[in-house]
Write a protein that holds these residues in place. Structure first.
Motif, PDB file in Angstrom:
ATOM      1  N   MET A   1       0.814  -1.197   0.000  1.00 41.57           N
ATOM      2  CA  MET A   1       0.000   0.000   0.000  1.00 41.57           C
ATOM      3  C   MET A   1       0.859   1.264   0.000  1.00 41.57           C
ATOM      4  O   MET A   1       0.476   2.265  -0.559  1.00 41.57           O
ATOM      5  N   ALA A   2       2.038   1.210   0.675  1.00 42.84           N
ATOM      6  CA  ALA A   2       2.917   2.378   0.725  1.00 42.84           C
ATOM      7  C   ALA A   2       3.432   2.717  -0.675  1.00 42.84           C
ATOM      8  O   ALA A   2       3.638   3.872  -1.001  1.00 42.84           O
ATOM      9  N   GLY A   3       3.652   1.695  -1.499  1.00 43.19           N
ATOM     10  CA  GLY A   3       4.114   1.922  -2.862  1.00 43.19           C
ATOM     11  C   GLY A   3       3.092   2.677  -3.686  1.00 43.19           C
ATOM     12  O   GLY A   3       3.433   3.499  -4.527  1.00 43.19           O
ATOM     13  N   LEU A   4       1.813   2.411  -3.440  1.00 41.36           N
ATOM     14  CA  LEU A   4       0.745   3.110  -4.150  1.00 41.36           C
ATOM     15  C   LEU A   4       0.717   4.588  -3.785  1.00 41.36           C
ATOM     16  O   LEU A   4       0.557   5.452  -4.649  1.00 41.36           O
ATOM     17  N   GLY A   5       0.918   4.893  -2.485  1.00 41.40           N
ATOM     18  CA  GLY A   5       0.949   6.290  -2.039  1.00 41.40           C
ATOM     19  C   GLY A   5       2.124   7.034  -2.638  1.00 41.40           C
ATOM     20  O   GLY A   5       1.999   8.177  -3.065  1.00 41.40           O
ATOM     21  N   ALA A   6       3.287   6.384  -2.683  1.00 43.42           N
ATOM     22  CA  ALA A   6       4.474   7.007  -3.268  1.00 43.42           C
ATOM     23  C   ALA A   6       4.270   7.259  -4.753  1.00 43.42           C
ATOM     24  O   ALA A   6       4.667   8.297  -5.283  1.00 43.42           O
ATOM     25  N   MET A   7       3.638   6.290  -5.410  1.00 43.31           N
ATOM     26  CA  MET A   7       3.378   6.454  -6.836  1.00 43.31           C
ATOM     27  C   MET A   7       2.416   7.620  -7.078  1.00 43.31           C
ATOM     28  O   MET A   7       2.604   8.426  -7.987  1.00 43.31           O
ATOM     29  N   ILE A   9       1.939  10.262  -5.104  1.00 41.62           N
ATOM     30  CA  ILE A   9       2.658  11.508  -4.828  1.00 41.62           C
ATOM     31  C   ILE A   9       3.594  11.838  -5.987  1.00 41.62           C
ATOM     32  O   ILE A   9       3.719  12.984  -6.395  1.00 41.62           O
ATOM     33  N   GLY A  10       4.248  10.826  -6.517  1.00 43.76           N
ATOM     34  CA  GLY A  10       5.138  11.039  -7.668  1.00 43.76           C
ATOM     35  C   GLY A  10       4.382  11.558  -8.872  1.00 43.76           C
ATOM     36  O   GLY A  10       4.850  12.460  -9.578  1.00 43.76           O
ATOM     37  N   MET A  11       3.208  11.004  -9.116  1.00 42.87           N
ATOM     38  CA  MET A  11       2.399  11.463 -10.246  1.00 42.87           C
ATOM     39  C   MET A  11       1.937  12.902 -10.033  1.00 42.87           C
ATOM     40  O   MET A  11       1.955  13.711 -10.953  1.00 42.87           O
ATOM     41  N   ILE A  16       2.611  18.620 -11.265  1.00 35.02           N
ATOM     42  CA  ILE A  16       2.846  20.016 -10.876  1.00 35.02           C
ATOM     43  C   ILE A  16       4.054  20.572 -11.616  1.00 35.02           C
ATOM     44  O   ILE A  16       4.032  21.710 -12.096  1.00 35.02           O
ATOM     45  N   ALA A  17       5.111  19.773 -11.738  1.00 34.35           N
ATOM     46  CA  ALA A  17       6.301  20.225 -12.468  1.00 34.35           C
ATOM     47  C   ALA A  17       5.965  20.514 -13.929  1.00 34.35           C
ATOM     48  O   ALA A  17       6.393  21.533 -14.484  1.00 34.35           O
ATOM     49  N   TRP A  18       5.183  19.635 -14.561  1.00 34.75           N
ATOM     50  CA  TRP A  18       4.804  19.864 -15.951  1.00 34.75           C
ATOM     51  C   TRP A  18       3.908  21.098 -16.092  1.00 34.75           C
ATOM     52  O   TRP A  18       4.032  21.861 -17.044  1.00 34.75           O
ATOM     53  N   MET A  19       3.024  21.304 -15.139  1.00 32.48           N
ATOM     54  CA  MET A  19       2.166  22.493 -15.192  1.00 32.48           C
ATOM     55  C   MET A  19       3.006  23.764 -15.069  1.00 32.48           C
ATOM     56  O   MET A  19       2.767  24.744 -15.766  1.00 32.48           O
ATOM     57  N   CYS A  20       4.006  23.756 -14.185  1.00 30.16           N
ATOM     58  CA  CYS A  20       4.909  24.909 -14.065  1.00 30.16           C
ATOM     59  C   CYS A  20       5.642  25.150 -15.383  1.00 30.16           C
ATOM     60  O   CYS A  20       5.778  26.288 -15.836  1.00 30.16           O
ATOM     61  N   PHE A  21       6.104  24.075 -16.012  1.00 30.69           N
ATOM     62  CA  PHE A  21       6.798  24.191 -17.293  1.00 30.69           C
ATOM     63  C   PHE A  21       5.879  24.773 -18.366  1.00 30.69           C
ATOM     64  O   PHE A  21       6.266  25.677 -19.106  1.00 30.69           O
ATOM     65  N   ILE A  22       4.666  24.282 -18.448  1.00 32.13           N
ATOM     66  CA  ILE A  22       3.718  24.756 -19.458  1.00 32.13           C
ATOM     67  C   ILE A  22       3.355  26.215 -19.211  1.00 32.13           C
ATOM     68  O   ILE A  22       3.319  27.031 -20.149  1.00 32.13           O
ATOM     69  N   ILE A  23       3.110  26.584 -17.965  1.00 33.23           N
ATOM     70  CA  ILE A  23       2.742  27.966 -17.648  1.00 33.23           C
ATOM     71  C   ILE A  23       3.887  28.917 -17.963  1.00 33.23           C
ATOM     72  O   ILE A  23       3.675  29.975 -18.580  1.00 33.23           O
ATOM     73  N   TRP A 124       9.722  17.664  -4.751  1.00 35.47           N
ATOM     74  CA  TRP A 124       9.328  16.368  -5.298  1.00 35.47           C
ATOM     75  C   TRP A 124      10.308  15.276  -4.892  1.00 35.47           C
ATOM     76  O   TRP A 124       9.918  14.190  -4.459  1.00 35.47           O
ATOM     77  N   VAL A 125      11.615  15.557  -4.996  1.00 30.11           N
ATOM     78  CA  VAL A 125      12.621  14.567  -4.619  1.00 30.11           C
ATOM     79  C   VAL A 125      12.533  14.267  -3.120  1.00 30.11           C
ATOM     80  O   VAL A 125      12.633  13.109  -2.700  1.00 30.11           O
ATOM     81  N   ALA A 126      12.316  15.307  -2.302  1.00 26.89           N
ATOM     82  CA  ALA A 126      12.191  15.098  -0.854  1.00 26.89           C
ATOM     83  C   ALA A 126      10.971  14.237  -0.536  1.00 26.89           C
ATOM     84  O   ALA A 126      11.050  13.317   0.289  1.00 26.89           O
ATOM     85  N   LEU A 127       9.848  14.508  -1.176  1.00 25.84           N
ATOM     86  CA  LEU A 127       8.648  13.706  -0.935  1.00 25.84           C
ATOM     87  C   LEU A 127       8.855  12.257  -1.360  1.00 25.84           C
ATOM     88  O   LEU A 127       8.432  11.330  -0.665  1.00 25.84           O
TER      89      LEU A 127
END
Length: 133
Positions: A1-7, A9-11, A16-23, A124-127
């Motif tokens: 279940m922890a792997g699902l949460g990490a996945m 959060i990663g998504m 968010i990173a892609w949205m920042c790039f697009i904006i 993102w890397v910290a999370l």
């Protein structure tokens, strides 16, 4: 279940990173479009370059912008190139150029965009590090 949460959060972090790039890309395109239009440059070409090459096109745009700089004659309104000291129509002395302000504005924008990307990446890397333990 922890792997699902990490996945998840990663998504979300990646989204968010892609949205920042697009904006920031859209803001860059808008700035280039407005500036190129105001200075009678090839607007479509510069917008296309900003879309395709993003921040990598900025040094070329700044160089072209400085080389093609013109100002309006205060007397007759004719466009006067930066190499001309006097208007070719009425002979009035041409006002000075301040292209340093434009370059500073673009550099400030690029630095802010890099800072935003860096902050989002570190978070993102910290999370990911916390969730994968």
């Amino acid at each position: 279940m922890a792997g699902l949460g990490a996945m998840l959060i990663g998504m979300i972090g990646g989204g968010i990173a892609w949205m920042c790039f697009i904006i920031t890309t859209l803001i860059l395109v808008a700035v280039v479009f407005i500036d190129a239009y105001r200075h009678n440059m090839k607007t479509g070409l510069w917008v296309l370059m900003a879309l395709l090459f993003n921040f990598y096109s900025l040094p070329f745009y700044i160089y072209a912008r400085i080389k093609s700089a013109t100002v309006k004659c205060p007397s007759c309104g004719t466009r006067v190139g930066q190499k001309n000291n006097f208007c070719s129509e009425c002979g009035t002395e041409a006002p000075g150029f301040d292209d340093g302000a434009f370059a500073k504005k673009i550099i400030k924008f690029v630095l802010i965009a890099i800072a935003v990307f860096s902050i989002v990446s570190v978070i993102w890397v910290a999370l990911m590090g916390v969730l994968n333990t």
